[in-house]
Every structure is written in C-alpha cells, then in structure tokens.
Design a protein around this motif. Sequence first.
Motif, PDB file in Angstrom:
ATOM      1  N   SER A   1       0.803  -1.232   0.000  1.00 39.30           N
ATOM      2  CA  SER A   1       0.000   0.000   0.000  1.00 39.30           C
ATOM      3  C   SER A   1       0.830   1.273   0.000  1.00 39.30           C
ATOM      4  CB  SER A   1      -0.913   0.003   1.228  1.00 39.30           C
ATOM      5  OG  SER A   1      -0.139  -0.044   2.430  1.00 39.30           O
ATOM      6  N   LYS A   2       2.032   1.214  -0.528  1.00 43.42           N
ATOM      7  CA  LYS A   2       2.937   2.370  -0.422  1.00 43.42           C
ATOM      8  C   LYS A   2       2.391   3.612  -1.115  1.00 43.42           C
ATOM      9  CE  LYS A   2       6.356   0.151  -2.172  1.00 43.42           C
ATOM     10  NZ  LYS A   2       7.715  -0.221  -2.619  1.00 43.42           N
ATOM     11  N   ASP A   3       1.525   3.473  -2.126  1.00 42.72           N
ATOM     12  CA  ASP A   3       1.000   4.630  -2.847  1.00 42.72           C
ATOM     13  C   ASP A   3      -0.442   4.970  -2.453  1.00 42.72           C
ATOM     14  OD1 ASP A   3       3.372   4.841  -4.359  1.00 42.72           O
ATOM     15  OD2 ASP A   3       2.664   3.290  -5.734  1.00 42.72           O
ATOM     16  N   ALA A   4      -0.956   4.306  -1.433  1.00 43.37           N
ATOM     17  CA  ALA A   4      -2.382   4.445  -1.119  1.00 43.37           C
ATOM     18  C   ALA A   4      -2.777   5.858  -0.711  1.00 43.37           C
ATOM     19  CB  ALA A   4      -2.770   3.456  -0.018  1.00 43.37           C
ATOM     20  N   PHE A   5      -1.897   6.564  -0.025  1.00 43.96           N
ATOM     21  CA  PHE A   5      -2.250   7.888   0.465  1.00 43.96           C
ATOM     22  C   PHE A   5      -1.623   9.008  -0.358  1.00 43.96           C
ATOM     23  CE2 PHE A   5      -2.567   4.971   4.108  1.00 43.96           C
ATOM     24  CZ  PHE A   5      -3.940   5.049   4.285  1.00 43.96           C
ATOM     25  N   SER A   6      -0.519   8.730  -1.027  1.00 42.06           N
ATOM     26  CA  SER A   6       0.065   9.728  -1.923  1.00 42.06           C
ATOM     27  C   SER A   6      -0.719   9.801  -3.236  1.00 42.06           C
ATOM     28  CB  SER A   6       1.527   9.387  -2.210  1.00 42.06           C
ATOM     29  OG  SER A   6       1.633   8.113  -2.834  1.00 42.06           O
ATOM     30  N   ASN A   7      -1.430   8.714  -3.560  1.00 43.71           N
ATOM     31  CA  ASN A   7      -2.254   8.668  -4.764  1.00 43.71           C
ATOM     32  C   ASN A   7      -3.624   8.101  -4.403  1.00 43.71           C
ATOM     33  OD1 ASN A   7      -3.057   8.696  -7.480  1.00 43.71           O
ATOM     34  ND2 ASN A   7      -2.240   6.641  -7.851  1.00 43.71           N
TER      35      ASN A   7
ATOM     36  N   ALA B   1      -5.665  -3.007  -0.646  1.00 45.09           N
ATOM     37  CA  ALA B   1      -4.296  -2.474  -0.632  1.00 45.09           C
ATOM     38  C   ALA B   1      -4.236  -1.093  -1.258  1.00 45.09           C
ATOM     39  CB  ALA B   1      -3.357  -3.432  -1.363  1.00 45.09           C
ATOM     40  N   LYS B   2      -4.959  -0.880  -2.343  1.00 44.03           N
ATOM     41  CA  LYS B   2      -4.864   0.427  -3.018  1.00 44.03           C
ATOM     42  C   LYS B   2      -5.527   1.535  -2.206  1.00 44.03           C
ATOM     43  CE  LYS B   2      -8.872  -0.311  -6.083  1.00 44.03           C
ATOM     44  NZ  LYS B   2      -9.297  -0.497  -7.484  1.00 44.03           N
ATOM     45  N   PHE B   3      -6.313   1.145  -1.186  1.00 45.55           N
ATOM     46  CA  PHE B   3      -6.907   2.135  -0.281  1.00 45.55           C
ATOM     47  C   PHE B   3      -6.145   2.236   1.045  1.00 45.55           C
ATOM     48  CE2 PHE B   3     -10.459   1.259  -3.119  1.00 45.55           C
ATOM     49  CZ  PHE B   3     -10.961   2.527  -3.336  1.00 45.55           C
ATOM     50  N   GLY B   4      -5.089   1.450   1.192  1.00 47.42           N
ATOM     51  CA  GLY B   4      -4.327   1.484   2.438  1.00 47.42           C
ATOM     52  C   GLY B   4      -5.058   0.857   3.605  1.00 47.42           C
ATOM     53  N   VAL B   5      -6.005  -0.029   3.329  1.00 45.20           N
ATOM     54  CA  VAL B   5      -6.772  -0.710   4.379  1.00 45.20           C
ATOM     55  C   VAL B   5      -5.923  -1.836   4.975  1.00 45.20           C
ATOM     56  CG1 VAL B   5      -8.781  -2.181   4.811  1.00 45.20           C
ATOM     57  CG2 VAL B   5      -8.994  -0.150   3.371  1.00 45.20           C
ATOM     58  N   GLY B   6      -5.977  -2.018   6.272  1.00 47.24           N
ATOM     59  CA  GLY B   6      -5.300  -3.137   6.904  1.00 47.24           C
ATOM     60  C   GLY B   6      -3.879  -2.871   7.314  1.00 47.24           C
ATOM     61  N   ARG B   7      -3.429  -1.627   7.257  1.00 40.47           N
ATOM     62  CA  ARG B   7      -2.100  -1.287   7.778  1.00 40.47           C
ATOM     63  C   ARG B   7      -2.124  -1.266   9.300  1.00 40.47           C
ATOM     64  NH1 ARG B   7       0.900   3.921   5.119  1.00 40.47           N
ATOM     65  NH2 ARG B   7       1.036   3.234   2.952  1.00 40.47           N
ATOM     66  N   GLY B   8      -1.024  -1.646   9.900  1.00 41.03           N
ATOM     67  CA  GLY B   8      -0.924  -1.525  11.345  1.00 41.03           C
ATOM     68  C   GLY B   8       0.478  -1.836  11.824  1.00 41.03           C
ATOM     69  N   ILE B   9       0.740  -1.501  13.080  1.00 38.05           N
ATOM     70  CA  ILE B   9       1.967  -1.928  13.740  1.00 38.05           C
ATOM     71  C   ILE B   9       1.559  -2.572  15.049  1.00 38.05           C
ATOM     72  CG2 ILE B   9       4.183  -1.251  14.710  1.00 38.05           C
ATOM     73  CD1 ILE B   9       4.369   0.988  12.756  1.00 38.05           C
TER      74      ILE B   9
END
Length: 407
Positions: free
Chosen positions: A211-217, A255-263
């Motif tokens: 998802s590296k481009d999810a928020f920049s694009n 992934a293209k929406f950046g859903v499911g990221r976490g630490i």
Amino acid sequence: MSTLPPGNEPILLAFSGGLDTSFLVPWLSENYQRPIITVTVDTGGIDAEAAKVLDQRARALGAKDHILVESKKDYFEQVIKYLIMGNVKRGQMYPLCVGAERVMQAQTIAEYAKKLGTKVIAHGCTAAGNDQVRFEVALRTLAPELTILAPVRDQAFKRPDQLKYLQDRNLTIPPYGAAYSVNRGLWGVTIGGKETLTSEGSIPDHAWVLSKDAFSNPQAPETHTIGFEQGIPSSLDGVKLDPVSVIEKVEAIGAKFGVGRGIHLGDTIIGTKGRVAFEAPAAEVLLSAHRELEKLVMTGRQQRVKEMLSGPYGDLVHEGQHLDPVCRDMEALFVNSQARVTGEVKVQFHPGNAFVAGVTSPYSIMAASKGVYGEAAGEWTAADALGFSKMVGLPGMFWTRAGQDKA
C-alpha cells in the motif's frame, strides 16, 4: 557449529528468498560440504514472476535444486478458514498475517525431507523471534528424527554481516537488503526494520509493500459485495469464487486504499515484547465483514461462547502449537457455529477505511422478528415490556434494599 550424522545427504533449507535464507545457501554449502536443496512453500504472495526469481536466486546462490510447493489452498483449509470463523486477531488488531503459516510450512518441508531421503533440515530464524519456536515445535512433533540446523540463531549472525558475506562473494542480494525483513503470505505481509525495534514510531512510506501509494495517490471510493457460505468467503460482487481467489482479489482492492495497515506491539512466544508492521487488507476486510454477518444470524450466546475460544485458539496458532489436538476441538466448535453464517456483506472502501455498510442473509434473526427496534413492539405487548423491565430490575432492587437500615 552443529555436527551432522555421517554421509553426504543434502541439507533441505526452508527458503524465503530473504537475507537470512539467501545467506544460508552458500554458508551451509561452505561449512558442511553438502549439497543444498531449497524449498519454498507458497502460502501466498508468490506469482509466476516471483516464483521464477526465487528459483533463479536460489540456484545463483549455489543451491543444487530448488523446490516450490503450491500450498495456498491447503493453507486456507488448514488454518485461515478457522481464523475467519473465529474472527481471530491478536492484541485485538493483528490478524496473524504470517506466523499462522509456519507450522504448515514446517509440515510440508518435513514431508519433502522424507521424499528426498534426507534427515537434515535448516531454517533461517533468529534467536530473538517467534518463528524459531514455531518451526522447531512443529518439526519435532512431526519428525523427531530430523537434525535441525539454525545457524543464524546459533551463530548469532547479524544482518549487516550476512549482507557483507554475500557482497564479498559477488552473490545476489535480496531486494530489501539488510534494511527490512519482509514476509508475505495469503493473509498479509509483515515488515520488520529499525523502526520496529522500539515502540516510538512507524516505518517510512516507502517500506510498505502492498500500500505504499495508497495515500500519496488516493483512489476514488468503491463499494463491493462479499458473499459467505457457512462462514467461508465464496463470492465477490456476485461472482462465485474459491476462497483463495476471494482473498487475493479483496487484498488487491483493500491495498490500493491502504486498508489493513498496522503496527502490532505484543508479547512474543519467548516472553519479550515485540513489534512488527503489517499489511493485511484481505484479513481486515473479511474479518470485519464476517463478524457483522455473524451478528445478524447468530444468537448473542453463540457469539460470546465462540469469542471465549477465539483468543486461546489464536494464541496456540501464534505460538506454533497448531498441531495440538485441542485445536481440532476448537475448530469443531467453529465449524458447527457457522451453519447459518451465509449471506452477503456490502463494504465501502475509502482511503484508509473499509466500512461495512450492510448485511443480508436468509437466516437473518433481525428479519425474523415482527418488532422494529426502538420503534414498535412485535411478538410482545407494551404490558409484556413493562413486566419484563420490572423483573429484570429485581436483583438490583433487592441489593439496594439489603443495604438499607430496616429500623
């Protein structure tokens, strides 16, 4: 350095293609003077091009042979479907992205060791992580006669030293080098780096894999419908699919929406605190959708009893104890609980969010009532409601009365 039984049988190396296992191909060959056969158990995230690269990398590093075992369907059937049925998340956020597959990978590698007639297996786990326990508990349970080599752990090799070892020999370097340790499977990706060694901050944007481009694009919102049959993902937008395909397609959407990221910060198997970044778009979406469908078709007591087992089941899977027979007992309850978990869930995707907009099912308990919550009585009257409220209030009333002075 560990000694091996006499002979020239090959060493079977569990191979991910990352720095640790890439380093081990030439190191094991040099130090044990035996042929190295690499085995990659594909539990997701390996397409045809990635498989070709892994094969080429293993051979370029000196492997006599490379074996790729397709195991996504088995991984779903043995592990993931129960994680979905149990709505399993560790620490209430981490969906066991990668660790859940280790026991099955160990099982597959043990089977190949028998096929190839070798009793020597190697893995690239460190002394500080969970995977060493998962692999070795499984291997010792399934094949106690095997000799297990873990040089990265036992020799305390550091990642920069491994990188230098490969560079000094002009050998191929994994794409992330020593900066990040990346593991990818059907249920998501984990990423470890210097940022996860403390509790203070996140990994940089470029280190995210899916998802590296999810928020920049940012993408325009989308709505998709996910179907379940007895708790198992069975369709996407009305198209019938096998569960693995549903997971892969939902991962691509999320992934293209950046859903499911976490630490995730939690307790490791060996008792320390650990932290790992993860991307699990499919897990986040499917667990949320499945949970809401369950609320529609299951009674409150069914849900609560199942929730009592979800945590312990997740702990056992996380700790490499999936082969313990108690897991079969828990899975039997999970399966039985899903008899009516059939229906469709509408999910709206926005940058950073997957919103469950609605659920439908032929087994809807909500639709079975003639009443409307907060609006109109159904199979009961206003007088019934008044009497019910009085009865429910009796324990509290008695408790209050018991504390009063009767004088």
